[in-house]
Scaffold this active site. Structure first.
Site, short mmCIF file in Angstrom:
data_model
loop_
_atom_site.label_atom_id
_atom_site.label_comp_id
_atom_site.label_asym_id
_atom_site.label_seq_id
_atom_site.Cartn_x
_atom_site.Cartn_y
_atom_site.Cartn_z
NE ARG A 150 7.89 -4.49 1.98
CZ ARG A 150 6.75 -3.95 1.56
NH1 ARG A 150 5.74 -4.73 1.20
NH2 ARG A 150 6.62 -2.63 1.48
CG HIS A 194 1.37 -1.22 4.50
ND1 HIS A 194 2.20 -2.04 3.77
CD2 HIS A 194 0.14 -1.35 3.93
CE1 HIS A 194 1.51 -2.63 2.81
NE2 HIS A 194 0.25 -2.24 2.90
CG ASN A 239 3.54 -0.45 1.01
OD1 ASN A 239 4.38 -1.23 0.56
ND2 ASN A 239 2.25 -0.53 0.67
CD GLU A 240 0.85 0.08 -2.56
OE1 GLU A 240 1.40 -0.65 -3.41
OE2 GLU A 240 -0.33 -0.07 -2.19
CG ASN A 380 4.39 -2.74 -3.37
OD1 ASN A 380 5.48 -3.24 -3.09
ND2 ASN A 380 3.63 -2.12 -2.48
CE1 TYR A 382 -0.42 -7.89 -5.62
CE2 TYR A 382 0.34 -5.62 -5.58
CZ TYR A 382 0.09 -6.82 -4.92
OH TYR A 382 0.33 -6.92 -3.57
CD GLU A 449 2.23 -4.88 -1.30
OE1 GLU A 449 1.22 -4.95 -2.06
OE2 GLU A 449 2.27 -4.13 -0.31
CD1 TRP A 492 -1.03 -8.91 -1.10
CD2 TRP A 492 0.53 -8.14 0.32
NE1 TRP A 492 -1.68 -8.28 -0.09
CE2 TRP A 492 -0.76 -7.80 0.81
CE3 TRP A 492 1.64 -7.77 1.05
CZ2 TRP A 492 -0.93 -7.10 2.00
CZ3 TRP A 492 1.46 -7.07 2.23
CH2 TRP A 492 0.19 -6.74 2.68
#
Length: 562
Positions: A150, A194, A239-240, A380, A382, A449, A492
């Site tokens: 990606r 991004h 992206n996000e 994404n 985390y 991610e 990621w």
């Protein structure tokens, strides 16, 4: 809908949050046949060649070269029994002001004065130089066993003025990269944006707070679909977008650095209105590009277009009703703000009620265009965070997004916290997937991610990253077995790339990049060996001991170094 969501969320209060998969044994073969594993990077963070072959600056170039400083007044109020580590969208409260920060990494903030140079002077001028080393990097991907890669396209490399003529050398680079991936059996997954708006468009009409960007983004997407769509089957637009809107237009600590007091100190901006305006235009741009792809390209190219969001898992700090309701409200603000629009064609009721006239509304035609404008959703993820109700924030005369949400966000740690690393809380991903299944009808999802942060220049033996990847991949398998519609997982990041927050101070990569070497040599970390073994069929137990290999050994030798 709201009552149903609160009931669903309350169900989690009686569940044991301990990971039920802590001793789960699994292998690559346990995942569905069409499930894809890969890793990712983004253009500004990895390519380099920022001033070469016709590329022009983006807002990220401007941000990095400015080594931006910001001012905040506020205090961290420690909560009894909770450490003071602070995560993304943390709200700092004091009697005089409220300062909202967007932090993507595991950081401590001491907020009383100037914080200078988040990227420590690092820029993407050279980065990892993938622009010149893409063939070498694809070779490493093959050795690792990646099934997909990606990456993002630099808008200002492909179309230097943001619209108009296409840069032939930019076109050649992306064609070469895509062909190299396909020739080695690696599936390209491409993000159109991004965080790197062409600076030319920012200068001309202030980027994403102008509706003009919707048309320019659609025309940029049209070039990408036309030139690369015969080989690229998986596209994500922005992206996000939720994080981009908040960091860039509320707190102003990410590009393009727009904010207003008391939420930040920026040359221009309005923290009360611009995050909502930028978010609205991001959704319209996404929907416009998706509509274009479906009408003009999808039938002949047979590809898919998706949206991407940053997603936490939120947990009530206590079992009090107000914290349970506040936790659902946090989901509605930080996730539902975008995902509700994509699924239902409108923002959550609580978001519209709190923001009032500060948030734009969708016309009937826009709502129809945004609703269902995706073939998949990229997530994404985390970390997970405790939520505590804070109604006092609603009393502010001038509110921003965080004050509208009116919650305190408090760190959750794991049983074995490591300094400078994210806590390993895989159950958060599993419950997030369940939330998408129950609340949003189980759409196809790619984990775009997910990864562990470590300090650079410490060791190649990144056992913390191996622990993190094992836990979260195991959690995703558990979610799939429970009916979640997950289609892929991307770690990621593939290389230690230039990070937005601290430049080269930390890394998330499977591969270490030696910045002191003129050739920027890459070395596989222990996590690259582990991921390679997993992808090549090794049986994995998420609580097994981790073997240490201290030599800089090619990942292709993974079998011999265990």
């Amino acid at each position: 809908m709201v009552k149903g969501r609160i009931w669903f969320f309350s169900l989690f209060l009686v569940l044991n949050l301990a990971s039920t998969f802590s001793s789960l044994k699994f292998s690559r073969d346990d995942f569905p046949p069409d499930f894809i594993f890969g890793s990712g990077t983004s253009a500004y963070q990895v390519e380099g060649a920022a001033l070469q072959d016709g590329r022009t600056p983006s807002i990220w170039d401007t941000f990095a070269h400015a080594d931006y400083s910001f001012f905040c007044q506020g205090n961290i109020e420690p909560s009894t029994g909770i450490n003071e580590e602070v995560f993304s969208f943390m709200v700092l409260s004091s009697s005089s002001s409220v300062c909202s920060f967007l932090f993507l990494s595991f950081s401590k903030i001491f907020c009383n004065g100037w914080a200078t140079g988040l990227s420590h002077g690092a820029t993407g001028d050279i980065a990892c130089d993938q622009y010149h080393k893409y063939k070498e990097d694809v070779k490493f991907m093959v050795e690792t066993g990646l099934e997909a890669y990606r990456f993002s396209i630099s808008w200002s490399r492909l179309i230097p003025n943001g619209r108009g003529p296409v840069n032939p050398k930019g076109l050649t680079y992306y064609n070469n990269l895509i062909n190299e991936l396909i020739n080695h059996g690696i599936q390209p997954h491409v993000s159109l944006f991004h965080g790197d708006t062409p600076q030319a468009l920012e200068d001309e009409y202030e980027g994403w707070i102008s509706r003009r960007i919707v048309k320019d983004f659609k025309e940029y997407a049209d070039v990408c679909f036309r030139e690369f769509g015969d080989r690229v089957l998986y596209w994500s637009t922005i992206n996000e977008g939720n994080v981009f809107a908040l960091g860039g237009y509320d707190t102003g600590i990410t590009p393009p650095q727009r904010c207003s007091p008391p939420f930040g100190n920026c040359p221009k901006g309005n923290s009360s209105t611009e995050p909502y305006i930028a978010g609205h235009h991001i959704l319209l741009a996404h929907a416009s590009a998706a509509k274009l792809y479906r009408e003009k390209y999808q039938e002949k190219q047979h590809g898919f277009v998706g949206a991407n969001v940053y997603a936490y898992w939120f947990v009530p700090l206590t079992n009090k009703t107000e914290d349970t309701i506040a936790t659902q409200r946090a989901h509605d603000f930080f996730l539902g703000w975008f995902v509700d629009a994509l699924l239902f064609g409108d923002y959550p009721d609580i978001v519209k009620k709190r923001a009032g006239t500060r948030i734009p509304y969708f016309t009937e035609d826009e709502a129809k265009q945004v609703k269902g404008s995706f073939d998949f959703i990229g997530i994404n993820h985390y970390i997970s965070i405790y939520i505590k109700n804070n109604p006092m924030m609603l009393n502010m005369d001038n509110r921003n997004f965080a004050a509208d949400a009116a919650v305190d966000m408090i760190a959750i740690t794991d049983d074995d916290p490591a300094p400078d690393q994210l806590p390993v809380l895989p159950w958060g991903l599993q419950q997030l997937m369940e939330y998408f299944k129950q609340v949003y009808g189980n759409p196809p999802i790619y984990i775009h991610e997910n990864g562990q942060k470590t300090k650079r220049n410490t060791t190649l033996n990144d056992t913390g990253r191996v622990k993190y990847l094992k836990g979260y991949i195991g959690a995703l398998l558990s979610a799939i077995r429970n009916g979640s519609n997950a289609k892929g997982y991307f770690s990621w990041s593939f290389l230690d790339v230039l990070e937005l927050w601290d430049g080269w101070e930390s890394g998330y990569g499977l591969y270490y990049v030696d910045l002191d070497d003129p050739d920027l040599e890459r070395y596989p970390k222990l996590s690259a060996h582990w991921y390679s073994g997993f992808l090549k069929g090794d049986n994995i137990s998420s609580d097994e001991a981790i073997g240490i290999q201290k030599n800089k050994t090619p990942v292709s030798s993974v079998r011999s170094i265990k």
